[in-house]
Scaffold this active site. Sequence first.
Site, mmCIF file in Angstrom:
data_model
loop_
_atom_site.group_PDB
_atom_site.id
_atom_site.type_symbol
_atom_site.label_atom_id
_atom_site.label_comp_id
_atom_site.label_asym_id
_atom_site.label_seq_id
_atom_site.Cartn_x
_atom_site.Cartn_y
_atom_site.Cartn_z
ATOM 1 C CD GLU A 160 11.915 -4.005 4.718
ATOM 2 O OE1 GLU A 160 13.042 -3.655 4.359
ATOM 3 O OE2 GLU A 160 10.868 -3.566 4.220
ATOM 4 C CD GLU B 200 3.360 -9.871 10.127
ATOM 5 O OE1 GLU B 200 2.540 -10.799 9.993
ATOM 6 O OE2 GLU B 200 4.258 -9.870 10.991
ATOM 7 C CB CYS C 213 6.749 0.508 7.069
ATOM 8 S SG CYS C 213 6.890 -1.063 6.208
ATOM 9 N N GLY D 149 20.063 10.046 14.987
ATOM 10 C CA GLY D 149 20.939 9.962 13.817
ATOM 11 C C GLY D 149 20.209 10.478 12.598
ATOM 12 C CG LEU E 73 7.075 -8.652 8.854
ATOM 13 C CD1 LEU E 73 8.186 -7.995 8.065
ATOM 14 C CD2 LEU E 73 6.744 -9.988 8.220
ATOM 15 C CE LYS F 116 2.207 -1.980 10.501
ATOM 16 N NZ LYS F 116 2.669 -2.984 9.619
ATOM 17 C CE LYS G 223 3.420 1.862 3.232
ATOM 18 N NZ LYS G 223 2.278 1.117 3.705
ATOM 19 C CB THR H 97 -0.930 0.022 1.232
ATOM 20 O OG1 THR H 97 -0.124 -0.171 2.417
ATOM 21 C CG2 THR H 97 -1.968 -1.063 1.170
#
Length: 437
Positions: free
Chosen positions: A152, A148, A264, A257, A150, A208, A267, A85
């Site tokens: 990366e 979800e 994700c 930093g 998770l 989410k 956006k 998305t």
Amino acid sequence: MRMTVIGCGYLGAVHAACMAELGHEVLGIDVDAAKIEALASGRAPFYEPGLPELLQSAAATGRLKFTTDMSLAADYDVHFIAVGTPQKKGENAADLTYVDAAVASLSQHLTPGSLVVGKSTVPVGTARRLAEAVKAAQPEAELAWNPEFLREGFAVEDTLRPDRIVYGLPDGDGAERAKAQLDEVYAVALGNETPLVTTGYETAELVKVSANAFLATKISFINAIAEIADVTGADVTKIADAIGYDARIGRRFLNAGLGFGGGCLPKDIRAFQARAGELGADQALTFLREVDQINQRRRVRAVDLTRELLDGSLLGKKVAVLGLAFKPESDDIRDSPSLDVATQLRAQGARVVAFDPQAVENAKRLRPELDYAASAAEAAADADAVVVLTEWKEFRDLDPAAFGELVGGKRVLDGRNCLDPEQWRAAGWRYRALGRP
Ligand code: UGA
């Protein structure tokens, strides 16, 4: 359980492989034939630690298959929607084209009793709209929303052992059956006492985006403090350590930093603001605009500091860029702060030679104008300055004395506060960082 996973990107490919590993019969479906061919032959189309091994072991059991043919979905009971998305071009809102297309195409093959499970990150209200489309196509099918979380780089671990599971269930009679099917999907994690939150569509969708908005806010908070540290001579890394000992605050996601990037967080905070506006609640999230702006300022600051290190001019100077991925353990360059800074340095006259352990090929495609090296040492050869923009372990572990032998000028910008300033200074380097003296 027999399930399809529609959309085989970072989320879907990992989900499909992990579900097969847990004993389910899984069919991964994607419109991209090249991706499907790679996955079917046990190759991951992107860098994700542990995924190639998992794809091969799952394929060997015969429980994991891949196809471009949506009609095969008719033989399966549960269908995960895991397509992207992205941000709409020129707008803050999310582009739901892929989600809508996936559900429309799947709807033709739904059978009575089947369950569609949304995993993609969507604006609140999407699940209710899609549930109507599912019901219109197959009145005895249901839709649930199951976000979800998770990350990366840790995607396999996060999928096999999630922190929590959220079910957004339909209203009415369908809820019980949908829950029973999801309980079967997640039997192993639930058996390991993984916390489960059961709720309705809107709450599940908001869980989410709220999680990602909170994480982005936490990062921008510490980066705002880094700006104050910069003008006062304070050390933001010590501030983060000290406030992080307070269990109510916590040290994670307080690394100041270059800020956040990737496919994700950036956006998602923009789409969340756009959706709030549509709902007439835009004031609630105006602070996210500030979160975004603080984050963007980090990139400008990194370029300015590099110029300062080079005594006021980037023109014609060779800058070794270490790190292009949006974070370590990934080859993802979507909205990567590192690649952005590398591009800016070049646009302002520097001769940039960049290296990343995994992301060079992706970076080359997007930014062919930059020069690339095959190692950190090659990038650093005769460089006037070294800028560390992604905190890969091999950069954190660099020996400043030996590395100093390679460069033309011992000037280093630590864009991720990941080097030891004392060690680098002791080896004769001029060291600069964001929010740290
Ligand atoms: C993020 C969330 O962490 C996941 O929970 C979520 O499932 C995922 O988005 C998603 O929506 O799919 P991810 O994009 O993989 O995961 O990356 P993060 O580990 O969250 O890092 C995001 C960015 O923040 C990176 O650029 C990283 O360098 C930066 N970051 C992270 C900081 O600048 N400081 C920190 O302290 C932590």
